[in-house]
Scaffold this active site. Structure first.
Site, PDB file in Angstrom:
ATOM      1  N   TRP A 169       0.813  -1.215   0.000  1.00 15.69           N
ATOM      2  CA  TRP A 169       0.000   0.000   0.000  1.00 15.69           C
ATOM      3  C   TRP A 169       0.849   1.269   0.000  1.00 15.69           C
ATOM      4  CZ3 TRP A 169       1.574   2.816   4.067  1.00 15.69           C
ATOM      5  CH2 TRP A 169       2.067   2.147   5.189  1.00 15.69           C
ATOM      6  N   CYS A 170       2.151   1.133   0.173  1.00 14.03           N
ATOM      7  CA  CYS A 170       3.041   2.285   0.340  1.00 14.03           C
ATOM      8  C   CYS A 170       3.394   2.918  -1.013  1.00 14.03           C
ATOM      9  CB  CYS A 170       4.318   1.844   1.062  1.00 14.03           C
ATOM     10  SG  CYS A 170       5.612   3.081   1.086  1.00 14.03           S
TER      11      CYS A 170
END
Length: 489
Positions: A169-170
């Site tokens: 998700w980064c």
């Protein structure tokens, strides 16, 4: 003879011949009581003379230390890595200073708050990290994906293992992914793991391997770690000290860094422990990684004397953090305002005012722990109201400033936030100051009071004796008359 008689006429203390005086039992008792009263009152007056008296007043702050105030602190964070711990200061005038390092020291600590090594150095702030242009490109799976069950096996197999700890998700992890996979493919082709075996690039998904990432103290994504086989071997899972990579993240920079790491290692020595770390061009982009997951932050900052905030949090311009996993619990060993007060000076001040200094370091020794019962994304705030106290002594008709300190009240709370959790110290200085002045007593005033005590007690005792004596004499006369009348009858 005539002049002598004239001189005697001004005598205030005329004498009564001894044969004209009469001693009485009541007079003796009253004399003893008067003597005891004189001694008691003399002791009280002496104690009052020796006791230090002070006067307290509230005036507008006229500090001599300028418009800046020093804040000293020593705070331990069991769950915040020194790698990303940032000390920030801001105030209502618009001052906003981030990641102060000049007067700050950091030490990696374990969960028992014990240091695990020497001081942690963040290193110089580099230019903005460069990323590759491969964003959005499809890249093959040329990078080995490590799991908890095979991580130790790979770290013992290769002299150099470079691991990208990431989170899907980064944003920054996704920017790194194409460059990392392409660099892994190039290194794999140049240094075949089967034939050469000196280096391997791998990755770990921290959303799936949470325990493995925590074991390596990963708190920001992506984190690139360089593991060297046999360097400072630990008993804990056979892990060893490793380094963090902070350089550019484009393919070319990554490949150059990996080649510089491999160059000093001869193929035949791949199974031998490295005795010396190479001195090469990669030193400014790699530094020792934190040896534990906690951090003790100590030092001082100088702030303007206006309402403001001292904040400690995780900060990085090229990493992402999972706010739900951030825990800013902390233990405050020391927190004070103003210059440090020497113990000898504080002891002298307590001689005047036993209560002074009790609020100089009110937060010392207090713990603020989030046990997750409040929830995630918890910010711990401290609201501090600061007032200056100045003690002035007067010796030999001159004033001397004995101590100048800042005392404060503290109110703390834990609250959930939608932003990144922080430990916030909000301070607000009072425009007034407390001025405590010593009021010395005059010795001549003490002598005057002693004379007044002796003379007063002596005079009052004399009056009482006279009243008592006359009363008893009247009673005796009345009794004698009554007895004479009774005899005549």
């Amino acid at each position: 003879m005539v002049s002598s008689n004239k001189l005697k006429s001004v005598d205030f203390y005329r004498k009564i011949p001894r044969d004209l005086t009469e001693a009485s039992l009541s007079g003796a008792g009253l004399s003893i009581v008067a003597a005891l009263a004189m001694m008691f009152l003399f002791g009280m007056e002496l104690n009052n003379y020796l006791t230090v008296n002070t006067s307290t007043s509230v005036i507008v702050d006229n500090s001599s230390d300028g418009e800046f105030l020093r804040i000293d602190f020593n705070i331990s964070f069991p769950s915040l890595s020194c790698e990303f711990a940032s000390v920030d200061v801001n105030d209502v005038l618009g001052t906003n200073r981030l990641n102060l390092t000049k007067t700050i020291r950091k030490f990696s600590i374990d969960h028992d708050l014990k240091p695990t090594g020497s001081e942690f150095h963040s290193g110089p702030v580099l230019h903005q990290i460069k990323h590759g242009d491969e964003v959005g490109e499809e890249s093959g799976e040329e990078c080995v994906s490590l799991k908890a069950h095979n991580f130790d096996q790979y770290s013992h197999q290769y002299p150099i293992l470079v691991v990208n700890f990431f989170a899907p998700w980064c944003y920054w992890s996704n920017r790194l992914k194409p460059s990392w996979d392409k660099a892994a493919k190039i290194i794999r082709e140049r240094y075949d793991p089967e034939m050469d075996g000196r280096i391997l690039l791998a990755k770990v998904d921290c959303t799936e391997e949470g325990d493995l990432c925590r074991r390596n103290h990963i708190q920001g994504y992506p984190s690139i770690r360089i593991f060297r086989k046999g360097s400072n071997l630990r008993e804990d899972h056979g892990r060893h000290d490793h380094e963090s990579y902070y350089g550019d993240r484009d393919t070319e920079s990554l490949v150059k860094t990996m080649e510089a790491l491999v160059a000093p290692i001869a193929m035949e020595s791949q199974r031998q422990a490295l005795e010396h770390k190479p001195e090469n061009a990669t030193q400014h982009v790699k530094r020792p990684a934190p040896s534990a997951g906690g951090c003790r932050i100590e030092g001082y900052v100088r702030v303007k004397k206006v309402p403001g905030n001292l904040m400690i949090s995780a900060l990085s311009g090229s990493h992402s953090f999972d706010s739900k996993q951030m825990n800013l619990s902390h233990v405050i060993s020391h927190f004070s305002f103003g210059m440090k007060v020497l113990p000898r000076v504080m002891s002298d001040a307590k001689r005047l005012l036993p209560y002074i200094g009790r609020s100089h370091d009110r937060l010392n020794g207090r713990s603020f722990i989030n046990h997750r019962d409040v929830g995630a994304n918890v910010t711990i705030e401290h609201y501090l109201q600061v007032v200056k106290t100045e003690v002035i002594t007067r010796r030999s008709s001159s004033e001397h400033k004995l101590i100048e300190e800042y005392e404060y009240t503290a109110h703390s709370s834990l609250s959930q936030t939608v932003y990144m959790p922080t430990a916030k110290f909000h301070f607000e200085l009072s425009p007034m100051q407390v001025l405590i002045t010593e009021n010395p007593k005059s010795f001549w005033h003490f002598i005057t009071n002693v004379c007044a005590i002796i003379g007063g007690v002596f005079t009052v005792a004399g009056i009482l004796d006279s009243i008592l004596h006359n009363t008893c004499e009247s009673c005796d006369n009345a009794f004698a008359i009554a007895l004479d009348l009774l005899v005549l009858d």
